[in-house]
Design an enzyme around this catalytic site. Structure first.
Site, PDB file in Angstrom:
ATOM      1  N   TYR A 135      -0.629   7.216   3.261  1.00  0.00           N
ATOM      2  CA  TYR A 135      -0.099   6.405   4.369  1.00  0.00           C
ATOM      3  C   TYR A 135       1.434   6.393   4.299  1.00  0.00           C
ATOM      4  CZ  TYR A 135      -4.921   5.022   5.208  1.00  0.00           C
ATOM      5  OH  TYR A 135      -6.262   5.048   5.500  1.00  0.00           O
ATOM      6  N   HIS A 168       0.866  -1.193   0.000  1.00  0.00           N
ATOM      7  CA  HIS A 168       0.000   0.000   0.000  1.00  0.00           C
ATOM      8  C   HIS A 168       0.900   1.239   0.000  1.00  0.00           C
ATOM      9  CE1 HIS A 168      -3.261   2.651   0.456  1.00  0.00           C
ATOM     10  NE2 HIS A 168      -3.981   2.024   1.376  1.00  0.00           N
ATOM     11  N   HIS A 227      -2.545   6.955  -1.030  1.00  0.00           N
ATOM     12  CA  HIS A 227      -3.536   7.601  -0.150  1.00  0.00           C
ATOM     13  C   HIS A 227      -2.964   8.294   1.079  1.00  0.00           C
ATOM     14  CE1 HIS A 227      -6.512   4.330  -1.826  1.00  0.00           C
ATOM     15  NE2 HIS A 227      -6.006   5.122  -2.762  1.00  0.00           N
TER      16      HIS A 227
HETATM   17  C1  FNR Z   1     -11.374   1.743   0.284  1.00  0.00           C
HETATM   18  N1  FNR Z   1     -10.181   1.918  -0.417  1.00  0.00           N
HETATM   19  C2  FNR Z   1      -9.021   1.349   0.048  1.00  0.00           C
HETATM   20  N2  FNR Z   1      -7.869   1.430  -0.674  1.00  0.00           N
HETATM   21  C3  FNR Z   1      -6.752   0.759  -0.290  1.00  0.00           C
HETATM   22  O1  FNR Z   1      -5.736   0.819  -0.983  1.00  0.00           O
HETATM   23  N3  FNR Z   1      -6.768   0.015   0.850  1.00  0.00           N
HETATM   24  C4  FNR Z   1      -7.862  -0.085   1.642  1.00  0.00           C
HETATM   25  O2  FNR Z   1      -7.842  -0.804   2.651  1.00  0.00           O
HETATM   26  C5  FNR Z   1      -9.019   0.650   1.262  1.00  0.00           C
HETATM   27  N4  FNR Z   1     -10.149   0.644   2.044  1.00  0.00           N
HETATM   28  C6  FNR Z   1     -11.355   1.098   1.533  1.00  0.00           C
HETATM   29  C7  FNR Z   1     -12.537   0.865   2.240  1.00  0.00           C
HETATM   30  C8  FNR Z   1     -13.756   1.248   1.696  1.00  0.00           C
HETATM   31  C9  FNR Z   1     -15.026   0.973   2.429  1.00  0.00           C
HETATM   32  C10 FNR Z   1     -13.786   1.899   0.439  1.00  0.00           C
HETATM   33  C11 FNR Z   1     -15.078   2.313  -0.194  1.00  0.00           C
HETATM   34  C12 FNR Z   1     -12.610   2.150  -0.231  1.00  0.00           C
HETATM   35  C13 FNR Z   1     -10.216   2.458  -1.794  1.00  0.00           C
HETATM   36  C14 FNR Z   1     -10.670   1.371  -2.781  1.00  0.00           C
HETATM   37  O3  FNR Z   1      -9.709   0.350  -2.911  1.00  0.00           O
HETATM   38  C15 FNR Z   1     -10.933   1.939  -4.197  1.00  0.00           C
HETATM   39  O4  FNR Z   1      -9.746   2.460  -4.717  1.00  0.00           O
HETATM   40  C16 FNR Z   1     -11.992   3.038  -4.175  1.00  0.00           C
HETATM   41  O5  FNR Z   1     -13.142   2.619  -3.461  1.00  0.00           O
HETATM   42  C17 FNR Z   1     -12.403   3.418  -5.583  1.00  0.00           C
HETATM   43  O6  FNR Z   1     -13.002   2.323  -6.233  1.00  0.00           O
HETATM   44  P1  FNR Z   1     -14.621   2.282  -6.426  1.00  0.00           P
HETATM   45  O7  FNR Z   1     -15.226   2.084  -5.078  1.00  0.00           O
HETATM   46  O8  FNR Z   1     -14.969   3.602  -7.021  1.00  0.00           O
HETATM   47  O9  FNR Z   1     -14.828   1.124  -7.365  1.00  0.00           O
END
Ligand code: FNR
Length: 395
Positions: free
Chosen positions: A176, A171, A174
């Site tokens: 982190y 990861h 975002h």
């Molecule tokens: C996330 N996202 C996310 N990204 C990541 O790299 N690690 C994570 O643990 C999480 N956790 C997470 C929880 C929840 C509830 C959501 C909605 C999103 C971001 C996710 O992987 C994704 O990039 C975004 O949700 C955009 O994709 P969608 O939802 O538009 O298809």
């Protein structure tokens, strides 16, 4: 009724990885892992998405075995016997359903505040003791902190491969820890880990090298990165393809096989003068496998409006810990989203031109475990809208 592209449902091959379809379940934190151990519902939850047509599952972010690693309770870890046993059950269930699974390894860095985690008294670790410009958080990492964090990723990656995971995702997105090194807003170090983009990339590159050494030459490593930070949506890692190259090529040389470009809307061009999105640029620059993501089958953005991370950061600056309910609300405060054909926005054409190889889907897969099957049959009207309420349980 128009059906989604056949290509998205086609198998995908790269060295050491064969996927039955090009649809990836995006990593999604669920806060349903008490004691940092995946819950008994997790195997069926993940396997159900594979039965519904997902080729590759990337697990929710999973903390490494480093005592400052987590900012949250109820997220899973990749260490200890209990978690290992629980993860093995997840891996076995996904494999039995015919899919592949990567774990996403995570250190939250400056996002952490004391009061959570296995050792709640510990402060956050961060590149420069900063969450973002002007917002102190935790302490600046020493050389031995850096080595300890890198070693914890390597240990977690080694454990994951022992458990049968098919690959590792780091990861790096975002805002982190890994991204905190990359971003000049949180990395103001004057040693070899700070300075220009190449130097800020040193920690991520060393981390990838260590993970590569730990898992051996053939286990695929994915690196998730994003331009945006939860600390600042408008922040950008790279202003141009040339800057992006400075980040991605050294990571590829260190052992990354797959770049997972986290964007909020997959159809948006990343740089002027080209239609390519961020994943498209990652593929073009590195020649590696690229995963695109962002609002597939949804018409609202992951972090729009009253969305997740603003709330999270508000909680941070208010210096109160977010309760689980608040966190759920914050990540789920994303409005009911209508889904369907409109959310495909030229996805088929982009896949057909090989702009990227794989497509990750997040919220629409929470709402529809069988989304790929529905899309393959052209049953748009059966696609359920996403709603935050759906985050309360693993289904
Ligand atoms: C996330 N996202 C996310 N990204 C990541 O790299 N690690 C994570 O643990 C999480 N956790 C997470 C929880 C929840 C509830 C959501 C909605 C999103 C971001 C996710 O992987 C994704 O990039 C975004 O949700 C955009 O994709 P969608 O939802 O538009 O298809």
């Amino acid at each position: 009724m128009k059906k989604a592209s056949a290509r998205i449902f086609s198998s995908f091959e790269m060295p050491s990885l064969s996927l039955p379809s090009r649809i990836v379940m995006a990593p999604m934190t669920r806060y349903l892992s008490p004691g940092y151990v995946p819950s008994p519902e997790a195997p069926a939850y993940y396997a159900r998405r594979v039965e519904g047509g997902v080729g590759l599952v990337i697990t929710e972010a999973t903390i490494v075995d480093e005592p400052h690693a987590t900012a949250y309770e109820d997220v899973p870890g990749m260490y200890g016997e209990e978690a290992a046993t629980a993860w093995k059950a997840v891996v076995d269930a996904v494999h039995a359903a015919g899919g592949k699974i990567f774990t996403q390894l995570w250190h939250t860095g400056a996002i952490r505040k004391p009061g959570v985690g296995p050792q709640p008294e510990l402060p956050a670790l961060s590149p420069s003791g900063l969450l973002m410009p002007g917002v102190p958080s935790g302490r600046e990492m020493s050389q031995s902190d850096i080595e300890a964090v890198i070693a914890s990723f390597a240990r977690a990656a080694a454990l994951a491969t022992t458990l049968g995971f098919d690959g590792i995702e780091i990861h790096g997105a975002h805002g982190y820890l890994v991204d905190q090194f990359l971003w000049e807003g949180s990395n103001q170090r004057s040693d070899a880990y700070g300075g220009d983009l190449e130097s800020r990339n040193r920690f991520p590159v060393e981390l990838v090298s260590a993970v590569r050494a730990a898992v051996g030459p053939s286990v695929p490593i994915s690196f998730r990165f994003s331009q945006w930070k939860q600390q600042d949506y408008s922040a950008r890692l790279a202003q141009s393809p040339e800057e992006l190259e400075k980040v991605l090529l050294p990571l590829a040389n260190a052992g990354v096989d797959i770049f997972h470009a986290s964007t909020r809307r997959f159809w948006e061009p990343e740089f002027p003068g080209s239609d390519l999105n961020l994943a498209g640029w990652a593929r073009k620059i590195t020649g590696k496998t690229a995963i695109s993501v962002g609002s597939v089958c949804l018409d609202t953005d992951f972090v729009d409006g009253s969305g997740s991370y603003e709330k999270l950061m508000q909680d941070f600056t208010d210096s109160e810990h977010a309760t689980q309910e608040e966190l759920l609300e914050s990540v789920g405060h994303l409005m009911s989203t209508s889904a369907g054909a409109a959310g495909l926005h030229g996805l088929e054409e982009r896949l057909d031109r090989n702009e990227f190889d794989l497509v990750a889907i997040g919220r629409a897969l929470i709402a529809n475990p069988d989304l790929p099957i529905l899309l393959s049959k052209g049953k748009w009207e059966d696609v359920r809208p996403y709603d935050a309420e759906m985050l309360a349980e693993l289904r």
